[in-house]
Design a protein around this motif. Structure first.
Motif, PDB file in Angstrom:
ATOM      1  N   ALA A   1     -46.570  -6.320  17.377  1.00  0.00           N
ATOM      2  CA  ALA A   1     -45.620  -5.577  16.545  1.00  0.00           C
ATOM      3  C   ALA A   1     -44.527  -6.522  16.074  1.00  0.00           C
ATOM      4  N   LYS A   2     -44.117  -6.383  14.826  1.00  0.00           N
ATOM      5  CA  LYS A   2     -43.033  -7.223  14.302  1.00  0.00           C
ATOM      6  C   LYS A   2     -41.772  -7.080  15.151  1.00  0.00           C
TER       7      LYS A   2
ATOM      8  N   PRO B   1     -38.621 -11.755  18.345  1.00  0.00           N
ATOM      9  CA  PRO B   1     -37.177 -11.876  18.100  1.00  0.00           C
ATOM     10  C   PRO B   1     -36.845 -12.840  16.960  1.00  0.00           C
ATOM     11  N   VAL B   2     -35.816 -12.506  16.201  1.00  0.00           N
ATOM     12  CA  VAL B   2     -35.343 -13.383  15.139  1.00  0.00           C
ATOM     13  C   VAL B   2     -34.814 -14.676  15.775  1.00  0.00           C
TER      14      VAL B   2
ATOM     15  N   GLN C   1     -49.498  -6.831   8.402  1.00  0.00           N
ATOM     16  CA  GLN C   1     -50.129  -5.523   8.236  1.00  0.00           C
ATOM     17  C   GLN C   1     -49.105  -4.396   8.312  1.00  0.00           C
ATOM     18  N   GLY C   2     -47.954  -4.623   7.720  1.00  0.00           N
ATOM     19  CA  GLY C   2     -46.914  -3.597   7.738  1.00  0.00           C
ATOM     20  C   GLY C   2     -46.046  -3.710   8.969  1.00  0.00           C
ATOM     21  N   GLU C   3     -46.308  -2.887   9.972  1.00  0.00           N
ATOM     22  CA  GLU C   3     -45.527  -2.917  11.215  1.00  0.00           C
ATOM     23  C   GLU C   3     -46.018  -3.971  12.193  1.00  0.00           C
ATOM     24  N   ASN C   4     -47.228  -4.488  11.968  1.00  0.00           N
ATOM     25  CA  ASN C   4     -47.831  -5.461  12.874  1.00  0.00           C
ATOM     26  C   ASN C   4     -48.169  -6.753  12.173  1.00  0.00           C
TER      27      ASN C   4
END
Length: 124
Positions: free
Chosen positions: A33-34, A38-39, A113-116
């Motif tokens: 998952a995005k 962590p940034v 893939q969007g959220e992932n």
């Protein structure tokens, strides 16, 4: 029933072909998952390191250290470290920061893939 030489060789070839195709099948891929990345840092999965150097920018690398092919296991802020021999790599660029490795990390394809995010590698 007796096993003829021809039947034995056919069975052996079939077994070998099946094992070979299984080993050469799909390249490894892993999904994360995005929100788990962590940034300014990264996460280490089984085969891959996925980093988010700046908000919304993602990159992926093989988790195999280029020095002696040991698994990289430690995240230290914007860097990752191979504890086997101490090589440190920057996850924004993949470049070596310190240690005995003469090469940087090997970048691998990363699909959004969007959220992932899905990392895939045909070279592992």
């Amino acid at each position: 029933m007796t096993c003829s030489r021809r039947l034995f060789l056919l069975g052996t070839a079939t077994t070998f072909a099946g094992a070979f195709l299984a080993a050469c099948g799909e390249p490894p891929s892993e999904e994360v998952a995005k929100t788990a990345v962590p940034v300014g840092s990264s996460v280490i999965l089984d085969h891959f390191i996925i980093a988010q150097p700046t908000a919304g920018e993602y990159v992926a690398y093989s988790s195999v250290c280029p020095h002696q092919q040991q698994k990289i296991t430690v995240v230290e802020g914007e860097n990752v470290k191979c504890t086997a021999h101490g090589s440190v790599f920057n996850t924004a660029t993949g470049e070596k920061v310190s240690g005995p490795s003469v090469a940087g990390l090997r970048e691998v394809p990363l699909e959004d893939q969007g959220e992932n995010l899905v990392a895939t590698d045909g070279q592992v």
